[in-house]
Motif scaffolding. Structure first.
Motif, mmCIF file in Angstrom:
data_model
loop_
_atom_site.group_PDB
_atom_site.id
_atom_site.type_symbol
_atom_site.label_atom_id
_atom_site.label_comp_id
_atom_site.label_asym_id
_atom_site.label_seq_id
_atom_site.Cartn_x
_atom_site.Cartn_y
_atom_site.Cartn_z
ATOM 1 N N SER A 188 41.632 41.747 48.813
ATOM 2 C CA SER A 188 40.622 42.793 48.939
ATOM 3 C C SER A 188 40.593 43.458 50.316
ATOM 4 O O SER A 188 40.178 44.590 50.454
ATOM 5 N N GLN A 507 35.253 47.187 56.012
ATOM 6 C CA GLN A 507 34.838 47.560 54.648
ATOM 7 C C GLN A 507 33.447 47.051 54.290
ATOM 8 O O GLN A 507 32.821 47.553 53.370
ATOM 9 N N ASN A 511 29.901 48.590 51.623
ATOM 10 C CA ASN A 511 29.425 47.842 50.453
ATOM 11 C C ASN A 511 27.893 47.764 50.511
ATOM 12 O O ASN A 511 27.324 47.150 51.413
ATOM 13 N N THR A 512 27.242 48.357 49.530
ATOM 14 C CA THR A 512 25.771 48.438 49.569
ATOM 15 C C THR A 512 25.102 47.054 49.564
ATOM 16 O O THR A 512 23.953 46.936 49.972
ATOM 17 N N THR A 513 25.836 46.038 49.135
ATOM 18 C CA THR A 513 25.272 44.676 49.173
ATOM 19 C C THR A 513 24.808 44.332 50.600
ATOM 20 O O THR A 513 23.842 43.588 50.789
ATOM 21 N N ALA A 532 32.003 56.383 50.120
ATOM 22 C CA ALA A 532 30.861 55.455 50.138
ATOM 23 C C ALA A 532 29.638 56.058 50.849
ATOM 24 O O ALA A 532 28.535 55.515 50.735
ATOM 25 N N THR A 565 25.416 36.051 49.149
ATOM 26 C CA THR A 565 25.697 37.194 48.265
ATOM 27 C C THR A 565 24.619 37.316 47.198
ATOM 28 O O THR A 565 24.087 38.410 46.959
ATOM 29 N N ARG A 569 22.078 40.512 46.821
ATOM 30 C CA ARG A 569 22.089 41.341 45.601
ATOM 31 C C ARG A 569 20.724 41.345 44.928
ATOM 32 O O ARG A 569 20.290 42.368 44.393
#
Ligand code: PEP
Ligand code: MG
Length: 581
Positions: A188, A507, A511-513, A532, A565, A569
């Motif tokens: 990733s 990155q 990432n909206t997380t 993004a 995580t 979330r």
């Protein structure tokens, strides 16, 4: 239909015909033939078999003459297969009854054989699979002849499926026709993933072996949001994806309305959102998404795919194009971060190097190749006379390294003085914070630079000893790891104490997380792939800093990546539930 799970690295969905790279390397132009063309197509298949047999016989004779008969007999297995009556009748049947084109029939049938050979627990048999792929290639070459369409000269849309793609191979994909790609390998955080995001090509990597399950010309879906590759989708799946695509477009249009609104939190804190680019043409994407500047210009691609290092003029032109487009907005030009997975032909790097991410990479490499480094710095300085340019050194691990890089910069300024060239003598000088040592020594670094930029893509791999581009450890590569969050928190806190500008350009910030966590840790500048920006802006405008601080405090108290995580979330869901759909 076959649904495969990989790693989602570049969002969006692409639906289209497969081009399987590597094994055959060219696309199968059509899958079906008209009923009245069947006889002609069978004759074409005959001719291709005939030509293939003659070629293999010629190879066998030439090798026998040169090396002896036992070597020539290696080709006997190929000949046996090309003369196999069962294979021919299977192909004839596919063409007559299913109306497959000969190319498609050959590819499908031979790939099924390959799969059977590979599944036998026997290394000799697995080796034979390579022979079959060789025969496939030869037959396709003879069938397609001059009509062969290579990846470099496509004329209609395809999805590229490959074992692996390097960052420069992705950079060279024809954007007009390549709608998406999927690879068996890759992780990733790889630069391959980053380039795909920059070019806005939906992509999935790390799928594991699947190329023998697919033939060129098959219908495929690459779902870059969920990390899935769907081979030969059924009608229901296809219809659902087509509907999703439609919804995606509508959502994009809604987000476009945010372009000229500030990224300001509900309680009035200003956030700066910048774009990351790898090529000058990407500034277009950044401007259309309302980027406040370029927070990271990765300049490595000026060196990749060319024989000689780019001269000063090539650099200068690229930088000038970016600056012209960006007006007076800031543009951070990062000096080359070559080595590791971005290896240019011009630098004689050790190909046997087992640990290229720990070897001669980035600023270390620049300091050992001073003429190349100085050329780039001259061009950056000259560009500084045209706009709001900042220069940034990547992968700084020690103070000495930073000081050496700054000395070269000072030296180059003298050169330009001698040449009478204009440049900004007070050009802001920054460094990437992407090695744990840089965080641990941050108080010292702060005294020597004008700005900092946290590179989480590398910070994660160097903190956790997890290769960012290796799919086998992809589950361990996580921005949620408490050690990573602690390091980020330390860097942001130190910078804020000294009122030193600090950005996060890895990155993670796209990432909206992680947006609430980062705001809560005190970050106010993020640099992300252009696509993004709108979603991050929408989220910033929906939260308060107090709310984010609470999230950050709680996240810092958790012990493992999985808990972090799921907690982040869960909090995100309370604010913008649709983001998790
Ligand atoms: C990073 O490491 O987070 C970064 C932005 O640099 P790159 O991805 O080019 O290594
Ligand atoms: Mg990096």
């Amino acid at each position: 239909m076959q649904r495969l799970q990989g790693i989602a690295v570049s969002p969006g969905v692409a639906i289209g015909e497969a081009l399987v790279m590597g094994n055959e390397g060219f696309r199968i132009p059509r899958r079906f033939v008209a009923r009245d063309a069947v006889d002609d197509e069978l004759r074409r298949l005959d001719a291709a078999f005939e030509a293939s047999i003659q070629q293999v016989e010629r190879n066998r004779d030439a090798v026998s003459l040169e090396l002896g008969r036992e070597y020539g007999s290696i080709f006997e297995a190929h000949l046996q297969m090309l003369r196999d009556a069962r294979l021919r009748s299977e192909l004839d049947q596919h063409i007559r009854e299913r109306h497959y084109s000969p190319e498609y029939a050959v590819s499908r049938a031979l790939r099924r054989y390959v799969k059977v050979f590979q599944s036998l627990d026997n290394s000799y048999m697995a080796e034979r699979a390579t022979d079959i792929l060789d025969i496939e290639k030869r037959l396709l070459r003879n069938l397609l002849g001059r009509r062969r369409e290579e990846i470099s000269s496509l004329t209609s849309p395809v999805l590229v499926l490959a074992h692996n793609l390097t960052p420069s191979e992705v950079a060279n994909l024809d954007r007009q026709f390549v709608r998406g790609f999927a690879t068996e390998r890759g992780g990733s955080g790889s630069h391959t993933a980053i380039v795909a995001q920059g070019l806005e090509i939906p992509a999935v990597v790390g799928v594991g072996p699947f190329l023998t399950d697919v033939s060129g010309g098959d219908l495929v879906i690459v779902d870059g949001d969920r990390g899935q590759v769907i081979l030969q989708p059924d009608e229901e799946t296809l219809a659902r994806y087509q509907h999703d695509e439609e919804q995606h477009r509508t959502h994009e249009l809604q987000l476009a309305a945010l372009r000229d609104l500030p990224a300001i939190t509900a309680d009035g804190a200003q956030v700066e959102l910048y774009g990351n680019i790898e090529f000058p043409h990407e500034v277009r994407h950044c401007l259309s998404r309302g980027a406040g500047g370029i927070g990271l210009y990765r300049t490595e691609f000026l060196y990749l795919g060319v024989e000689a290092p780019p001269d000063e003029e090539v650099h200068f032109q690229a930088y000038s194009n970016v600056l012209r487009a960006m007006g007076d907005r800031p543009v951070v030009i990062r000096t080359f971060d070559l080595g590791a997975d971005k290896v240019p032909a011009q630098l004689a790097l050790d190909e046997e190097e087992k640990n290229p991410f720990l070897g001669l990479r980035s600023t270390r490499l620049a300091l050992r190749n001073l003429p190349i480094f100085r050329t780039q710095l001259r061009a950056i300085l000259r560009a500084s006379a045209l706009g709001n340019v900042r220069v940034m050194f990547p992968l700084i691990a020690t103070l000495l390294e930073l000081r050496q890089a700054k000395m070269v910069l000072a030296d180059v300024m003298e050169d330009l003085d001698e040449r009478g060239e204009a440049f900004n003598r007070d050009i802001p000088v920054g460094m990437m914070v992407e090695v744990p040592s840089a965080v641990l020594m941050i108080e010292h670094f702060l005294e020597e630079v004008d700005f900092l930029s946290i590179g989480t893509n590398d910070l994660i791999q160097y903190t956790l000893a997890v290769d960012r581009s290796n799919k086998d450890v992809a589950d361990l590569y996580s921005a949620s790891d408490p050690a990573v969050i602690k390091l980020i928190s330390m860097a942001i806190a130190a910078a804020n104490r000294h009122e030193m500008p600090i950005t996060l350009c890895g990155q993670m910030s796209a990432n909206t997380t992680y947006t609430m966590l980062l705001l809560g840790l005190g970050l106010r500048q993020m640099s992300v792939a252009a696509a993004a920006i709108p979603e991050i802006k929408r989220l910033c405008r929906s939260v308060t800093i107090d709310q984010c601080r609470e999230v950050a405090d709680r996240a810092l108290s958790l012990e493992n990546a999985r808990d972090v995580t799921s907690y982040l979330r869960q909090e995100l869901k309370k604010v913008l539930p649709d983001l998790l759909d």
